[in-house]
Enzyme design. Sequence first.
Site, PDB file in Angstrom:
ATOM      1  N   THR A 139       0.848  -1.420   0.054  1.00 49.27           N
ATOM      2  CA  THR A 139       0.147  -0.012  -0.003  1.00 49.27           C
ATOM      3  C   THR A 139       0.889   1.271   0.031  1.00 49.27           C
ATOM      4  OG1 THR A 139      -0.285  -0.139   2.409  1.00 49.27           O
ATOM      5  CG2 THR A 139      -2.085  -0.972   1.029  1.00 49.27           C
ATOM      6  N   ARG A 162       5.093  -9.366 -17.155  1.00 48.98           N
ATOM      7  CA  ARG A 162       5.498  -9.165 -18.672  1.00 48.98           C
ATOM      8  C   ARG A 162       6.911  -8.907 -19.084  1.00 48.98           C
ATOM      9  NH1 ARG A 162       0.822 -11.066 -20.639  1.00 48.98           N
ATOM     10  NH2 ARG A 162      -0.865 -10.031 -19.616  1.00 48.98           N
ATOM     11  N   ARG A 210     -14.121  -1.196 -39.554  1.00 55.22           N
ATOM     12  CA  ARG A 210     -12.996  -1.534 -38.700  1.00 55.22           C
ATOM     13  C   ARG A 210     -12.933  -3.195 -38.489  1.00 55.22           C
ATOM     14  NH1 ARG A 210     -14.362   0.317 -32.626  1.00 55.22           N
ATOM     15  NH2 ARG A 210     -16.522  -0.533 -32.403  1.00 55.22           N
ATOM     16  N   TRP A 234      -2.350  -6.372 -22.443  1.00 47.83           N
ATOM     17  CA  TRP A 234      -2.109  -5.254 -21.549  1.00 47.83           C
ATOM     18  C   TRP A 234      -3.714  -5.223 -20.838  1.00 47.83           C
ATOM     19  CZ3 TRP A 234       2.130  -1.489 -23.226  1.00 47.83           C
ATOM     20  CH2 TRP A 234       2.327  -0.579 -22.134  1.00 47.83           C
ATOM     21  N   ARG A 262      -5.410  -7.106 -19.690  1.00 49.22           N
ATOM     22  CA  ARG A 262      -5.980  -8.113 -18.917  1.00 49.22           C
ATOM     23  C   ARG A 262      -5.458  -7.530 -17.321  1.00 49.22           C
ATOM     24  NH1 ARG A 262      -6.968 -13.263 -20.742  1.00 49.22           N
ATOM     25  NH2 ARG A 262      -6.834 -13.512 -22.993  1.00 49.22           N
ATOM     26  N   HIS A 263      -4.731  -6.466 -17.335  1.00 48.32           N
ATOM     27  CA  HIS A 263      -4.235  -5.946 -15.912  1.00 48.32           C
ATOM     28  C   HIS A 263      -5.468  -4.934 -15.624  1.00 48.32           C
ATOM     29  CE1 HIS A 263      -0.258  -7.709 -15.999  1.00 48.32           C
ATOM     30  NE2 HIS A 263      -0.383  -7.629 -17.227  1.00 48.32           N
ATOM     31  N   ALA A 308       2.417   2.839  -8.490  1.00 46.59           N
ATOM     32  CA  ALA A 308       3.926   1.980  -8.642  1.00 46.59           C
ATOM     33  C   ALA A 308       3.602   0.642  -8.205  1.00 46.59           C
ATOM     34  CB  ALA A 308       4.886   2.619  -7.804  1.00 46.59           C
ATOM     35  N   ARG A 309       2.687   0.170  -7.455  1.00 50.58           N
ATOM     36  CA  ARG A 309       2.138  -1.084  -6.964  1.00 50.58           C
ATOM     37  C   ARG A 309       1.944  -2.082  -8.210  1.00 50.58           C
ATOM     38  NH1 ARG A 309      -1.683  -3.147  -1.875  1.00 50.58           N
ATOM     39  NH2 ARG A 309      -0.809  -5.410  -2.217  1.00 50.58           N
TER      40      ARG A 309
END
Length: 208
Positions: A15, A145, A118, A36, A38-39, A135-136
């Site tokens: 935290t 990745r 498209r 990407w 998926r995060h 940042a976590r």
Amino acid sequence: DRRLIRYLLRHHHGTPFEHNLFTFLVKAPIFVVREWHRHRIGWSYNEVSGRYTEMEEWFYVPDRVRVPAPSNRQGSVLPPSGLDEEDLLIANIRRSTDIAYFAYNDLLRRGVAREMARIVLPLNTYTSFYASCNARSLMHFLNLRLAEDAQWEIRQYAEAMALLFEEEMPVTASEWRSISATSASGERPSTATAVAVASGTVALTPDS
């Protein structure tokens, strides 16, 4: 304090690393973006809409063709001696891309709505999006990745993001590198360039 940061990271106290913000402007092939996105935890995204804007004629065509990894069904590796007629295989990728973009433009020219036109575009089409995280969440993304079994293309973006992380939070990034089981080998990204832009925002764009 470096010792405190090291302690927090080693003991998985995450935290304290949530009180910051990274915003990335990314241009990447659609298949990379799908990996990407998926995060989800700790990430926010806004992608350019193919309903409101015409898609650019910008596609990813690899320099080499990989084969299935023997030890990982979803992974891939470069064959030791290359594939037979590899140049022809790459040319086939490029040709199918050209055909798809021609069909896209032809549909638009004939009055078809962008949201329908498209659907003929392939997954190697480049798209752009903003991605924000703390940042976590960034370290979690990089741990996954940068791993050897991650798809090669998204690893190039992860390497570039790791460099930017080191620039903005050098102590935290250094300690994360030192304890991460999947930290990068120190190689610099080969197909993605990290460019610092306006205040607190960074852009990741492909070299070609």
